[in-house]
Design an enzyme around this catalytic site. Sequence first.
Site, PDB file in Angstrom:
ATOM      1  N   LYS A   9       0.824  -1.205   0.000  1.00 21.01           N
ATOM      2  CA  LYS A   9       0.000   0.000   0.000  1.00 21.01           C
ATOM      3  C   LYS A   9       0.869   1.270   0.000  1.00 21.01           C
ATOM      4  O   LYS A   9       2.082   1.186   0.181  1.00 21.01           O
ATOM      5  CB  LYS A   9      -0.931  -0.033   1.214  1.00 21.01           C
ATOM      6  N   TYR A  49     -12.160  -3.536  -3.707  1.00 19.38           N
ATOM      7  CA  TYR A  49     -12.754  -3.513  -2.369  1.00 19.38           C
ATOM      8  C   TYR A  49     -14.281  -3.536  -2.409  1.00 19.38           C
ATOM      9  O   TYR A  49     -14.938  -3.002  -1.518  1.00 19.38           O
ATOM     10  CB  TYR A  49     -12.271  -2.269  -1.612  1.00 19.38           C
ATOM     11  N   ASN A 112      -1.694  -0.061   7.167  1.00 19.07           N
ATOM     12  CA  ASN A 112      -1.090  -1.321   7.613  1.00 19.07           C
ATOM     13  C   ASN A 112      -0.158  -1.947   6.575  1.00 19.07           C
ATOM     14  O   ASN A 112       0.051  -3.138   6.569  1.00 19.07           O
ATOM     15  CB  ASN A 112      -2.158  -2.299   8.092  1.00 19.07           C
ATOM     16  N   HIS A 115      -1.641  -5.482   1.611  1.00 21.01           N
ATOM     17  CA  HIS A 115      -2.876  -6.251   1.436  1.00 21.01           C
ATOM     18  C   HIS A 115      -2.479  -7.614   0.887  1.00 21.01           C
ATOM     19  O   HIS A 115      -1.589  -7.711   0.034  1.00 21.01           O
ATOM     20  CB  HIS A 115      -3.818  -5.571   0.434  1.00 21.01           C
ATOM     21  N   GLU A 126      -8.840 -10.939  -7.466  1.00 21.85           N
ATOM     22  CA  GLU A 126      -7.949  -9.779  -7.368  1.00 21.85           C
ATOM     23  C   GLU A 126      -6.865  -9.807  -8.450  1.00 21.85           C
ATOM     24  O   GLU A 126      -6.540  -8.765  -9.029  1.00 21.85           O
ATOM     25  CB  GLU A 126      -7.332  -9.723  -5.971  1.00 21.85           C
TER      26      GLU A 126
END
Length: 149
Positions: A9, A49, A112, A115, A126
Amino acid sequence: MDRTFVMIKPDGVQRGIIGAIISRLEAKGLKLVAAKLTMLPEEKVMEHYAEHVEKPFFPSLKAYVMSGPVLTMVWEGRGSVAIVRRIVGATNPAEAAPGTIRGDMGMETGKNVIHASDSDESAAREIAIHFSADELVDYTRIDEPVLYE
């Protein structure tokens, strides 16, 4: 061979920890078969998402993922989804075990670092969102050192 999708990310890219993350996955024995440094357009974020679009945290998640470049990757190896999930650690870095990527490198759930697909079905979905079939490279990984004369 099993494949999984991983995305470093914006905070991971901007902090310069791409190499450290890739090193952990390679050291485990997984094979990188595709990678792309990109700015995600809104339509890909919405598709990626999709299960979170109606949740209250989605607007901030969308803004965050679109705030900077991400590194999207496809990793291959037997049981790759489960293996990568263990290496990545719990979603909340405060709860992630030491030695995991999030446990060692993450600070908060909102940022975080990484992913990783949570199932074989999610991985297939994905991967198809972020890569075409011709972008997946097939090669043999050599785990033995090459000796030169």
